[in-house]
Write a protein that holds these residues in place. Structure first.
Motif, short mmCIF file in Angstrom:
data_model
loop_
_atom_site.label_atom_id
_atom_site.label_comp_id
_atom_site.label_asym_id
_atom_site.label_seq_id
_atom_site.Cartn_x
_atom_site.Cartn_y
_atom_site.Cartn_z
N ASN A 118 -6.89 -9.51 -0.96
CA ASN A 118 -6.62 -8.91 -2.27
C ASN A 118 -5.22 -9.27 -2.77
O ASN A 118 -4.45 -8.41 -3.21
CB ASN A 118 -6.80 -7.39 -2.21
N ASP A 123 0.83 -1.20 0.00
CA ASP A 123 0.00 0.00 0.00
C ASP A 123 0.86 1.25 0.00
O ASP A 123 2.00 1.24 0.46
CB ASP A 123 -0.95 0.00 1.21
N ASP A 166 -9.47 4.19 2.19
CA ASP A 166 -8.80 3.08 1.50
C ASP A 166 -9.34 2.95 0.09
O ASP A 166 -10.53 2.72 -0.10
CB ASP A 166 -9.02 1.76 2.25
N GLU A 212 -3.82 4.45 0.53
CA GLU A 212 -4.44 4.97 1.74
C GLU A 212 -4.33 6.49 1.73
O GLU A 212 -3.24 7.04 1.81
CB GLU A 212 -3.79 4.39 2.99
N THR A 259 -8.98 0.51 -2.80
CA THR A 259 -8.46 -0.83 -3.01
C THR A 259 -8.62 -1.25 -4.46
O THR A 259 -9.75 -1.36 -4.97
CB THR A 259 -9.19 -1.85 -2.11
N GLY A 313 -3.11 -4.02 -4.41
CA GLY A 313 -3.16 -3.45 -3.09
C GLY A 313 -4.03 -2.22 -2.99
O GLY A 313 -5.06 -2.12 -3.63
N LEU A 314 -3.59 -1.27 -2.18
CA LEU A 314 -4.43 -0.11 -1.95
C LEU A 314 -3.61 1.17 -1.81
O LEU A 314 -2.41 1.14 -1.55
CB LEU A 314 -5.31 -0.33 -0.72
#
Length: 440
Positions: free
Chosen positions: A420, A64, A115, A126, A117, A123-124
Motif C-alpha cells: 500500500n 500507521d 487494521d 490499527e 487500511t 497506510g493504516l
C-alpha cells in the motif's frame, strides 16, 4: 552550511506532522465506536494514541497510527463469557462497527488489532479495543491459540519519553527519530519501542551529556549512541520497556547490533574536526533524507529516492537478493563467485538475473497484495558518456534481468517490497563491473 544548521534542518524535517486527513479519519472512527458503546457522538474521548505516534517518537514517514479504544467493562464480561473465542468475536464486532462508516475500505480483524487500511498511500489505522484496569494498564484481546487476554501499559512509556525529552531539551526524541531513519535507510527490523527504550538506557548510562544538546554536538552524541547499540548482547531475547517495564523483544535477530558496529567502524575513521568529512559520513549513514541538506545538487538530480518516491518507509521484514551471472558458452555462476575471485569484479557483456529470495515478513501481512520495485543505479565515465547514469525506480516482479555494459565498482541494484505504497522491506546488491569483455 554548518553542522549545526544541517542537523537542525534534518531533525525538523523528520518530525511527524499531524495530517488533517488522518485526524479526520481517527475522529470518525472514534465517533462511531463511542456511538455504539457509549451512545455518544463524541469524536475524541475514550481513545489513547499508543506506539511511536503516542510516544511522539514517530518520523514524518510514519505509516500507521496505533490507537487504543477504551471500552466499558460490561463489554469485556460479555465476550469473556463466550463459549468459543470471545476475543475474536470482540474484534469482529468492533470491525463491523467501523465498517459501517467505511464500507469500501479494507478492514481486517486478526491477532490483536483491527487494521483499517486506506488506499493511495495513507497506510493504516490499527485499532486495539481495550479495557482499563484500576492501575491504569489495559486488558486487550489476542485471538491466537483459541483466544486470551493480554495486558499492556502504554501510559508510563509515553510519560517516560516526555520526561526524557524534557531532560535532554528535545534531544531524546531527535535521536529516536534519527535512529528510525537509519534503520529504514539500511533496511532492517528494529522495533520502535525498543529504539525508544535503548535511547532511554543510553541517557541513563551517559548522564554527563544530558545538557550537551546543541545541534553541533549531535555527531558526537550519535557516535556514543551507536557505540552503545553496538555493545548490546546479540543473544538477548528481550528488554524491559522504558516506563512500563514490560518485556519487549526485537524480531530482526538483533541485526541492529551488527549494523551499529558497521557505523562505529565508519565513525572511528572520521576526523570530527573536519566538518565536510563528518557530513559526508552521516550522509552515508542516514541516506537521502540527510544528504539533501548537505548537497543541494542532490535535490535537483533525476534520480529517484525511496523516501520521496513512496509515501512511507516502515521496515517490518527482510529478504535476500540472489544474482546469477551468465554468458553464452559459459557456465552460470552466482555473483559471489566472481566477487570472491582475485579481481573481485564481473565483466562486460554478462547477463544478470536478480531474484528476491528468503522473504521474511510478519504473518499478518497479505503477501498477495505486495508490489516489488527495482532501482538500477549506474556510475562512472562510460555510463555518463552514454547517458546511462540510471537511478529511476520502476515497479516489477520478484525477478529482474539486466546486463553488464559500463565499467564502475559502484553500480548497485536495489529492491523494495511495498505494501500500500509503504516500503516494508528493502535490500540492495553492489554490482562492480570491470574492464575485460571476454573474461570468464
Amino acid at each position: 552550511m554548518s553542522i549545526n544548521t544541517i542537523f537542525s534542518d534534518f531533525c525538523n524535517s523528520i518530525k511527524m506532522i499531524e495530517d488533517e486527513k488522518w485526524q479526520s479519519r481517527v475522529a470518525e472512527i472514534t465517533k462511531k465506536i463511542n456511538k455504539k458503546y457509549y451512545d455518544s457522538d463524541d469524536d475524541h474521548n475514550h481513545r489513547l494514541f499508543v506506539g511511536s505516534v503516542g510516544r511522539r517518537t514517530a518520523t514524518n514517514k510514519v505509516s500507521d497510527y496505533d490507537i487504543l479504544y477504551i471500552l466499558p467493562w460490561e463489554v469485556y464480561h460479555r465476550f469473556n463469557n463466550h463459549s468459543g473465542n470471545g476475543q475474536s468475536d470482540l474484534l469482529q464486532e468492533v470491525k463491523e462497527c467501523i465498517k459501517e462508516r467505511y464500507p469500501r475500505t479494507e478492514i481486517r480483524a486478526d491477532g490483536q488489532v483491527i487494521d483499517v487500511t486506506f488506499n493511495n498511500g495513507y497506510g493504516l489505522i490499527e485499532v486495539v479495543p481495550g479495557f482499563e484496569n484500576d492501575n491504569g494498564s489495559f486488558q486487550y484481546a489476542d485471538t491466537n491459540d483459541g483466544g486470551k487476554w493480554r495486558t499492556t501499559n502504554p501510559r508510563p512509556e509515553k510519560q517516560k519519553c516526555t520526561v526524557d525529552n524534557d531532560a535532554t531539551y528535545g534531544t531524546f526524541r531527535d535521536c529516536t527519530r534519527m535512529i528510525r531513519v537509519w534503520k529504514n535507510h539500511r533496511g532492517f527490523v528494529f522495533s520502535g519501542l525498543l529504539i525508544d527504550t535503548l535511547i532511554d538506557k543510553f541517557y541513563e548510562n551517559n548522564s554527563d551529556i544530558l545538557e550537551n544538546n546543541s545541534y553541533s554536538s549531535y555527531p558526537f552524541i550519535l557516535k556514543k549512541i551507536f557505540e552503545f547499540l553496538s555493545e548490546q548482547n546479540e543473544d538477548q531475547q528481550y528488554w524491559h520497556a522504558l516506563g512500563s517495564n514490560q518485556q519487549i523483544s526485537n524480531h530482526g535477530s538483533n541485526r541492529f547490533i551488527r549494523e551499529a558496529r558497521k557505523v562505529v567502524d565508519k565513525l572511528d575513521g572520521v576526523d570530527f574536526d573536519n566538518e565536510s568529512e563528518v557530513l559526508k559520513c552521516f550522509s552515508e549513514i542516514f541516506g537521502y533524507q540527510f544528504r539533501q541538506f548537505v548537497n543541494d545538487s542532490v535535490t535537483r538530480t533525476t534520480e529517484d529516492f525511496a523516501t520521496t518516491y513512496f509515501s512511507g518507509i516502515d521496515i517490518k521484514g527482510s529478504f535476500d537478493i540472489e544474482c546469477v551471472v551468465s554468458q553464452n558458452g559459459f557456465r552460470d555462476h552466482s555473483i559471489g563467485y566472481y566477487l570472491s575471485s582475485k579481481l573481485g569484479t564481473i565483466f562486460k557483456n554478462k547477463h544478470l538475473l536478480f531474484k528476491v529470495t528468503n522473504l521474511d515478513l510478519p504473518i499478518n501481512i497479505d503477501q498477495n497484495n505486495l508490489k516489488y520495485y527495482w532501482k538500477v543505479r549506474n556510475f562512472g565515465v562510460e555510463a555518463e558518456r552514454k547517458g546511462q547514469l540510471r537511478g529511476h525506480i520502476h515497479v516489477g516482479g520478484k525477478t529482474k534481468r539486466e546486463s553488464t555494459k559500463y565499467k564502475s565498482m559502484s553500480h548497485y541494484v536495489e529492491c523494495y517490497v511495498v505494501d500500500n505504497d509503504v516500503v516494508i522491506a528493502r535490500n540492495k546488491i553492489i554490482v562492480p563491473i570491470g574492464e575485460y569483455e571476454d573474461a570468464r
